[in-house]
Design an enzyme around this catalytic site. Structure first.
Site, short mmCIF file in Angstrom:
data_model
loop_
_atom_site.label_atom_id
_atom_site.label_comp_id
_atom_site.label_asym_id
_atom_site.label_seq_id
_atom_site.Cartn_x
_atom_site.Cartn_y
_atom_site.Cartn_z
N CYS A 52 28.03 -14.24 -35.92
CA CYS A 52 26.81 -14.22 -36.73
C CYS A 52 25.73 -15.11 -36.11
O CYS A 52 25.91 -16.32 -36.01
CB CYS A 52 27.19 -14.67 -38.14
SG CYS A 52 25.86 -15.33 -39.12
N CYS A 72 24.22 -17.83 -38.38
CA CYS A 72 25.19 -18.92 -38.58
C CYS A 72 25.06 -19.95 -37.47
O CYS A 72 25.15 -21.16 -37.72
CB CYS A 72 26.62 -18.37 -38.60
SG CYS A 72 26.94 -17.22 -39.93
#
Length: 99
Positions: free
Chosen positions: A24, A27
């Site tokens: 991600c 993230c």
């Protein structure tokens, strides 16, 4: 020694939990923000990261459908939840207002 998630969040100190995944992008952007939040607030907050791919039951329990999702716990109770990346100041305000 590995303590259970429920032991970690059952704390008078606010616990910010970051549900993330290695794949991600947002993230990865959140990681240095969380680091600087921790540096600024020190012992007044705990920050833990939970990899949703390795902790699927926990992600399911907290209905984490997208990453990053951050949850703030105090005394074992969820007091705040947000998906996506927040800036450092926003996170610090959320954590301080939970005291």
């Amino acid at each position: 020694m590995k303590s259970s998630f429920s032991e970690i969040i059952n704390s008078e100190t606010p616990v910010l939990v970051d549900f993330f995944a290695d794949w991600c992008g947002p993230c990865k952007a959140l990681t240095p923000i969380l680091t600087s939040v921790k540096e600024e607030l020190g012992d007044s907050v705990k920050v833990i990261k939970i990899d949703v791919d390795k902790n699927q039951p926990l992600a399911t329990q907290y209905q984490v459908r997208g990453v990053p999702t951050m949850l703030l716990f105090k005394n074992g109770k969820q007091v705040w939840r947000q998906s996506g990346v927040l800036q450092k100041e926003e996170l610090i305000n959320v954590i301080k207002s939970s005291h």
